[in-house]
Design a protein around this motif. Structure first.
Motif, PDB file in Angstrom:
ATOM      1  N   ILE A 204     -15.448  21.834 -14.675  1.00 59.08           N
ATOM      2  CA  ILE A 204     -15.675  23.241 -14.366  1.00 59.08           C
ATOM      3  C   ILE A 204     -15.820  23.989 -15.686  1.00 59.08           C
ATOM      4  O   ILE A 204     -14.914  23.951 -16.531  1.00 59.08           O
ATOM      5  N   HIS A 205     -16.954  24.631 -15.884  1.00 57.70           N
ATOM      6  CA  HIS A 205     -17.117  25.539 -17.017  1.00 57.70           C
ATOM      7  C   HIS A 205     -16.666  26.930 -16.564  1.00 57.70           C
ATOM      8  O   HIS A 205     -17.025  27.368 -15.465  1.00 57.70           O
ATOM      9  N   TRP A 206     -15.904  27.610 -17.394  1.00 54.50           N
ATOM     10  CA  TRP A 206     -15.447  28.948 -17.035  1.00 54.50           C
ATOM     11  C   TRP A 206     -15.551  29.892 -18.221  1.00 54.50           C
ATOM     12  O   TRP A 206     -15.510  29.475 -19.377  1.00 54.50           O
ATOM     13  N   ARG A 207     -15.723  31.140 -17.920  1.00 51.52           N
ATOM     14  CA  ARG A 207     -15.713  32.171 -18.953  1.00 51.52           C
ATOM     15  C   ARG A 207     -15.120  33.447 -18.363  1.00 51.52           C
ATOM     16  O   ARG A 207     -15.207  33.699 -17.159  1.00 51.52           O
ATOM     17  N   ALA A 208     -14.498  34.222 -19.214  1.00 54.62           N
ATOM     18  CA  ALA A 208     -13.868  35.474 -18.798  1.00 54.62           C
ATOM     19  C   ALA A 208     -14.306  36.588 -19.738  1.00 54.62           C
ATOM     20  O   ALA A 208     -14.184  36.458 -20.961  1.00 54.62           O
ATOM     21  N   HIS A 209     -14.850  37.652 -19.164  1.00 52.34           N
ATOM     22  CA  HIS A 209     -15.257  38.830 -19.927  1.00 52.34           C
ATOM     23  C   HIS A 209     -14.136  39.867 -19.822  1.00 52.34           C
ATOM     24  O   HIS A 209     -13.664  40.163 -18.721  1.00 52.34           O
ATOM     25  N   SER A 210     -13.714  40.420 -20.943  1.00 51.52           N
ATOM     26  CA  SER A 210     -12.675  41.445 -20.892  1.00 51.52           C
ATOM     27  C   SER A 210     -13.249  42.827 -20.642  1.00 51.52           C
ATOM     28  O   SER A 210     -12.528  43.733 -20.219  1.00 51.52           O
ATOM     29  N   SER A 211     -14.549  42.999 -20.875  1.00 47.16           N
ATOM     30  CA  SER A 211     -15.221  44.271 -20.593  1.00 47.16           C
ATOM     31  C   SER A 211     -16.720  44.049 -20.720  1.00 47.16           C
ATOM     32  O   SER A 211     -17.178  42.966 -21.107  1.00 47.16           O
ATOM     33  N   LEU A 212     -17.495  45.094 -20.422  1.00 45.27           N
ATOM     34  CA  LEU A 212     -18.946  45.004 -20.576  1.00 45.27           C
ATOM     35  C   LEU A 212     -19.339  44.667 -22.006  1.00 45.27           C
ATOM     36  O   LEU A 212     -20.318  43.950 -22.248  1.00 45.27           O
ATOM     37  N   ASP A 213     -18.586  45.204 -22.954  1.00 48.56           N
ATOM     38  CA  ASP A 213     -18.906  45.011 -24.369  1.00 48.56           C
ATOM     39  C   ASP A 213     -18.146  43.853 -25.004  1.00 48.56           C
ATOM     40  O   ASP A 213     -18.374  43.528 -26.176  1.00 48.56           O
ATOM     41  N   GLU A 214     -17.239  43.258 -24.272  1.00 45.50           N
ATOM     42  CA  GLU A 214     -16.435  42.139 -24.781  1.00 45.50           C
ATOM     43  C   GLU A 214     -16.659  40.936 -23.870  1.00 45.50           C
ATOM     44  O   GLU A 214     -15.778  40.526 -23.118  1.00 45.50           O
ATOM     45  N   ARG A 215     -17.862  40.370 -23.912  1.00 48.14           N
ATOM     46  CA  ARG A 215     -18.194  39.250 -23.038  1.00 48.14           C
ATOM     47  C   ARG A 215     -17.695  37.931 -23.638  1.00 48.14           C
ATOM     48  O   ARG A 215     -17.558  37.794 -24.851  1.00 48.14           O
ATOM     49  N   ASP A 216     -17.425  36.983 -22.755  1.00 47.32           N
ATOM     50  CA  ASP A 216     -16.915  35.677 -23.171  1.00 47.32           C
ATOM     51  C   ASP A 216     -15.708  35.810 -24.084  1.00 47.32           C
ATOM     52  O   ASP A 216     -15.597  35.133 -25.104  1.00 47.32           O
ATOM     53  N   ALA A 217     -14.807  36.703 -23.696  1.00 50.12           N
ATOM     54  CA  ALA A 217     -13.571  36.852 -24.478  1.00 50.12           C
ATOM     55  C   ALA A 217     -12.826  35.527 -24.549  1.00 50.12           C
ATOM     56  O   ALA A 217     -12.236  35.185 -25.573  1.00 50.12           O
ATOM     57  N   LEU A 218     -12.873  34.790 -23.457  1.00 44.94           N
ATOM     58  CA  LEU A 218     -12.324  33.438 -23.419  1.00 44.94           C
ATOM     59  C   LEU A 218     -13.280  32.570 -22.610  1.00 44.94           C
ATOM     60  O   LEU A 218     -13.949  33.047 -21.697  1.00 44.94           O
ATOM     61  N   SER A 219     -13.341  31.288 -22.949  1.00 43.81           N
ATOM     62  CA  SER A 219     -14.176  30.362 -22.183  1.00 43.81           C
ATOM     63  C   SER A 219     -13.649  28.941 -22.410  1.00 43.81           C
ATOM     64  O   SER A 219     -12.884  28.697 -23.355  1.00 43.81           O
ATOM     65  N   GLY A 220     -14.053  28.048 -21.540  1.00 39.60           N
ATOM     66  CA  GLY A 220     -13.608  26.672 -21.707  1.00 39.60           C
ATOM     67  C   GLY A 220     -14.167  25.768 -20.623  1.00 39.60           C
ATOM     68  O   GLY A 220     -14.953  26.193 -19.773  1.00 39.60           O
ATOM     69  N   THR A 221     -13.737  24.521 -20.667  1.00 42.84           N
ATOM     70  CA  THR A 221     -14.135  23.504 -19.697  1.00 42.84           C
ATOM     71  C   THR A 221     -12.878  22.805 -19.194  1.00 42.84           C
ATOM     72  O   THR A 221     -12.074  22.340 -19.998  1.00 42.84           O
ATOM     73  N   MET A 222     -12.711  22.761 -17.870  1.00 39.53           N
ATOM     74  CA  MET A 222     -11.634  21.994 -17.259  1.00 39.53           C
ATOM     75  C   MET A 222     -12.253  20.713 -16.701  1.00 39.53           C
ATOM     76  O   MET A 222     -13.120  20.762 -15.835  1.00 39.53           O
ATOM     77  N   HIS A 223     -11.841  19.581 -17.229  1.00 35.17           N
ATOM     78  CA  HIS A 223     -12.352  18.300 -16.738  1.00 35.17           C
ATOM     79  C   HIS A 223     -11.553  17.876 -15.513  1.00 35.17           C
ATOM     80  O   HIS A 223     -10.310  17.988 -15.496  1.00 35.17           O
ATOM     81  N   VAL A 224     -12.233  17.402 -14.501  1.00 35.53           N
ATOM     82  CA  VAL A 224     -11.606  17.057 -13.234  1.00 35.53           C
ATOM     83  C   VAL A 224     -10.935  15.686 -13.361  1.00 35.53           C
ATOM     84  O   VAL A 224     -11.556  14.717 -13.793  1.00 35.53           O
TER      85      VAL A 224
END
Length: 362
Positions: free
Chosen positions: A341-361
């Motif tokens: 699973i690839h995931w990313r989290a935006h903290s705001s419109l101007d702060e995209r991909d504040a965190l991201s990663g890959t969870m291997h199953v």
């Protein structure tokens, strides 16, 4: 166990969404999460109007004790996590437990209209099923009280028991009731609903935490079909191994499961016909966001990705006005492949991909 004997390890970053990593037994994990959010909890949660009203009405009540008894009987390990959270917050257990049961408790009739309105707001999700050999996608705006804007965490947990999991977390709250995933390949995002069917039973916060330990959709649905739930949410669930997506409306009085075969959105009210006769609060914001998202999906806005809908400011689906009582606290996108699973989290419109990663199953 003395809180100073905690086995958990905590690491903090300066990321706009703060990162917390913890491992160990249930109490140790809870203590780490509570300790990380202690200052935010004291500064923002204890003075929160909704919590103050609920605390004045329900602290020490037989009803709150019934919620605790139901939780201990069904999921003692997650109650142990709340005990750890309380210790980490440097608060008594009842304070932390009541905070985690705030959606399972009826607000007093004399609370302000603003407090009532905040209680019925929150979150929009987009589900995009896989096409051919491509991935499935779940995306989500986590909306909440403006007091918690900039005060939330991304927690990465490796427990002694159960799969590793990660989740967005508001201060002092048992993780799971926002958005998250686990190494079994399960993704969950949550939308608040406000049906009028509260009853004494297992808190919906604990139900969400239980799903973070589920090994697949079947197990997750079985949890949501429990008859002893105190209240409920709308759950968006995805399984990486099969790329299946399901939408589950689960108020305390029932459970409606829908397999997702075409792109769809969900805001903060029940839309399945099974619940047409169930009284619920439908806030104008929820109705507007549902209608706008449905329209944009029909107009092929998702060609630009789920953010093309979730970042809409005209309705608004994305809430970024500083004078509003509800704000978008983070936006997440989960892309599900059979082995990861690839995931990313935006903290705001101007702060995209504040965190991201890959969870291997696993």
């Amino acid at each position: 166990m003395n809180k100073n004997d905690s086995k958990a390890e905590v690491y903090m970053s300066n990321n706009p969404i703060r990162l917390v990593q913890a491992k160990g037994d249930a109490f140790s994990i809870g203590f780490a999460l509570g300790q990380a959010s202690a200052s935010c909890f004291r500064e923002r949660a204890l003075g929160y109007d909704r919590y103050q009203a609920l605390s004045a009405r329900w602290r020490g009540s037989d009803y709150l004790k019934m919620l605790e008894s139901a939780a201990r009987a069904a999921y003692p390990r997650y109650v142990r996590e709340i005990e750890g959270i309380a210790a980490g917050l440097d608060q008594d257990f009842e304070t932390a437990f009541l905070w985690n049961c705030r959606a399972d408790l009826q607000l007093p009739e004399d609370v302000s209209s603003a407090t009532n309105n905040v209680a019925s707001l929150g979150c929009t999700s987009i589900l995009i099923p896989a096409e051919g050999d491509g991935p499935a996608t779940i995306a989500h705006n986590e909306d909440g009280a403006a007091e918690f804007f900039g005060a939330c965490f991304w927690v990465e947990v490796r427990p002694d028991e159960g799969p590793a999991w990660s989740s967005f977390m508001t201060p002092g709250t048992l993780p799971g009731e926002t958005f998250g995933l686990n190494e079994a390949g399960l993704v969950q995002t949550i939308n608040n609903i406000t049906p009028n069917d509260l009853k004494a039973g297992v808190s919906r916060q604990i139900i969400c935490r239980a799903i973070l330990d589920a090994t697949g959709l079947d197990e997750a649905v079985a949890i949501l079909k429990r008859s002893d739930r105190a209240s409920g949410f709308h759950h968006n669930l995805g399984e990486a191994k099969t790329r299946r997506l399901i939408s589950v409306e689960a108020p305390a009085s029932g459970c409606a499961v829908r397999e997702v075969t075409s792109p769809r959105a969900h805001a903060n009210h029940l839309i399945c016909p099974e619940f047409e006769s169930l009284k619920q609060t439908i806030n104008p914001s929820s109705r507007d966001r549902q209608e706008a998202a449905d329209r944009m999906i029909a107009e092929n806005a998702l060609v630009g990705g789920p953010e093309a809908v979730l970042f809409d400011e005209s309705t608004p689906i994305y809430k970024n006005r500083q004078d509003e009582s509800s704000r978008t606290l983070a936006t997440s996108v989960f892309t599900l492949f059979p082995d990861r699973i690839h995931w990313r989290a935006h903290s705001s419109l101007d702060e995209r991909d504040a965190l991201s990663g890959t969870m291997h199953v696993v």
